[in-house]
Design an enzyme around this catalytic site. Structure first.
Site, PDB file in Angstrom:
ATOM      1  N   SER A 297       0.842  -1.388  -0.350  1.00  0.00           N
ATOM      2  CA  SER A 297       0.180  -0.024   0.205  1.00  0.00           C
ATOM      3  C   SER A 297       0.376   1.355   0.111  1.00  0.00           C
ATOM      4  O   SER A 297       1.663   0.815   0.511  1.00  0.00           O
ATOM      5  CB  SER A 297      -1.167   0.276   0.794  1.00  0.00           C
ATOM      6  OG  SER A 297      -1.569   1.455   1.428  1.00  0.00           O
TER       7      SER A 297
ATOM      8  N   TYR B 150      -2.140  -1.181  10.632  1.00  0.00           N
ATOM      9  CA  TYR B 150      -2.113  -1.191   9.043  1.00  0.00           C
ATOM     10  C   TYR B 150      -0.847  -0.505   8.675  1.00  0.00           C
ATOM     11  O   TYR B 150       0.008  -1.672   7.893  1.00  0.00           O
ATOM     12  CB  TYR B 150      -3.187  -0.479   8.656  1.00  0.00           C
ATOM     13  CG  TYR B 150      -3.246  -1.243   7.462  1.00  0.00           C
ATOM     14  CD1 TYR B 150      -3.909  -1.942   6.773  1.00  0.00           C
ATOM     15  CD2 TYR B 150      -3.261   0.437   6.050  1.00  0.00           C
ATOM     16  CE1 TYR B 150      -4.349  -2.182   5.444  1.00  0.00           C
ATOM     17  CE2 TYR B 150      -3.454  -0.244   4.874  1.00  0.00           C
ATOM     18  CZ  TYR B 150      -3.731  -1.389   4.464  1.00  0.00           C
ATOM     19  OH  TYR B 150      -3.888  -1.922   2.906  1.00  0.00           O
TER      20      TYR B 150
END
Length: 325
Positions: A144, A157
Site C-alpha cells: 500500500s 496497518y
C-alpha cells in the site's frame, strides 16, 4: 521460462472473498485462469467460486486463516494436489484497526501484524518452496502507499505495509540468482473496499476514506498484468505520485496535510461503539468488491484531488523557494 498465457496460469489468491481479492478472482476467471481461493469464510469462498466458474474459471477453495502457518501450508499443498503446480501466488489478505495509537488494544495490534505481515511471510515461504521445485513462479505481494508515506490513526496497518515492502525488497535481493522466480509488489492508493466499514474501530466515529479512492478493479487489473509480465513495483491510483513526492520532498508539510485531511475527511459522526470489527472473525456483510465509496465520492473526487494536489504543489513551491534563497 517462456511467457505463459492467462488461461494456462495457476494462481493462489488469499483474501479472495472481498475487495481487491474478489475483483482479482473474477477477472482472472474471466480470462480462463485456474484459481485456488483462500479466505476465512467457507460460505463466502463458495459464493465467489460459483461466480468464477460462471465466468469460465476452474476453481478450488481452501478455508484458511493466513495468520496460522499450518493453514497456509495446507493451502499450498491443496493447490499442488489440485492443479499440479503454482504459477502465481498473490499475498492479499489484510485487516485494519483504526484508532489513536494508544487506544488500539495490544492484542488487536498483534492480530493486524500477524495477518498482514506474518501471513505474507508464511505465503512467501510456501510459494518459494514450490517455485524452486518447479523451476519458476511469480510472488505478488499487495502492499500500500500507506507503507511508503504512513497513515495516521491506523498505525498497525501502516507498519504491516512497510514490512511488506521490506519483505519484497529482501526477497528480490535473495533471489537474484534464481532468475525465473519473480517477486512483485503492488502499491495501491486508498481503495474502494469494505475495509473502512468492517475494520476494527477505536475512534468513536464512523470511518470513511480520507481522500479520493481507487477502484478495486483497477488494482485487480494490475495484478493480472503483473502475473503475466512481472514487474518489481507497480503503483495504482492517481494520487500515489503526489503522495510519494510530497513525503519525500516536503515531509513536514505533507505530514501536517495528511493529519488534517484525516481529521476532516476520515472521521464522520460520533457515537460509534468500539469494536474489533472483522479482525478475529469474518463479517458476512464485507463479502463484496466495493464499499460504495466510488459512488459516494464521484462528484467530489476531482475537487478533492485538485485541492490536495494544489496544497502539495504550494508546499513544494515554498520548499524550493526557501532552498533557492
Amino acid at each position: 521460462m517462456g511467457r505463459k498465457q492467462p488461461e494456462n496460469l495457476v494462481m493462489v489468491l488469499t483474501g479472495a472473498t472481498s475487495g481487491i481479492g474478489r475483483a482479482t478472482a473474477l477477472r482472472f476467471a474471466r480470462e480462463g485462469g485456474r484459481l485456488v481461493l483462500a479466505a476465512r469464510s467457507l460460505r463466502d469462498l463458495q459464493e465467489v467460486a460459483a461466480l468464477c466458474q460462471k465466468r469460465g474459471g476452474s476453481v478450488h477453495v481452501v478455508q484458511a486463516d493466513v495468520a496460522r502457518e499450518e493453514e497456509v501450508r495446507r493451502l499450498a499443498e491443496e493447490a499442488v494436489r489440485r492443479f499440479g503446480r503454482i504459477d502465481v501466488w498473490v499475498n492479499n489478505a489484510a485487516v485494519i484497526a483504526f484508532g489513536n495509537f494508544m487506544a488500539i488494544p495490544p492484542e488487536d495490534f498483534r492480530r493486524v501484524i500477524e495477518v498482514n505481515l506474518f501471513g505474507y511471510i508464511y505465503g512467501a515461504r510456501q510459494a518459494i518452496r514450490q517455485f524452486r521445485q518447479q523451476g519458476y513462479g511469480t510472488l505478488i505481494n499487495i502492499a500500500s502507499v500507506a507503507g511508503v508515506v504512513g497513515q495516521p490513526f491506523a498505525a498497525p496497518y501502516s507498519i504491516s505495509k512497510f514490512g511488506v515492502r521490506g519483505l519484497s525488497n529482501s526477497l528480490e535481493q535473495e533471489l537474484k540468482a534464481e532468475e525465473h522466480i519473480k517477486v512483485c509488489t503492488i502499491l495501491p492508493s486508498t481503495v474502494d473496499t469494505p475495509i473502512y466499514e468492517h475494520g476494527a474501530n477505536y475512534t468513536g466515529k464512523k470511518i470513511q476514506p480520507p481522500v479520493a479512492v481507487t477502484s478495486a478493479r483497477e488494482v485487480a487489473k494490475a495484478i493480472i498484468r503483473v502475473s503475466k509480465n512481472p514487474e518489481k513495483r507497480v503503483y495504482v491510483g492517481s494520487s500515489t505520485t503526489l503522495m510519494r513526492l510530497g513525503r519525500l520532498v516536503i515531509p513536514e508539510f505533507f505530514d501536517k496535510l495528511t493529519y488534517y485531511m484525516t481529521i476532516i475527511r476520515e472521521f464522520e459522526e460520533d457515537g460509534v461503539p468500539r469494536s474489533a470489527g472483522n479482525l478475529y472473525r469474518p463479517s458476512p456483510e464485507s463479502a463484496s468488491i466495493s464499499g460504495g465509496w466510488m459512488k459516494k465520492k464521484r462528484k467530489r473526487k476531482k475537487i478533492l484531488q485538485t485541492l490536495v494536489g494544489s496544497a502539495l504543489l504550494v508546499g513544494l513551491s515554498c520548499y524550493l523557494r526557501k532552498k533557492i534563497t
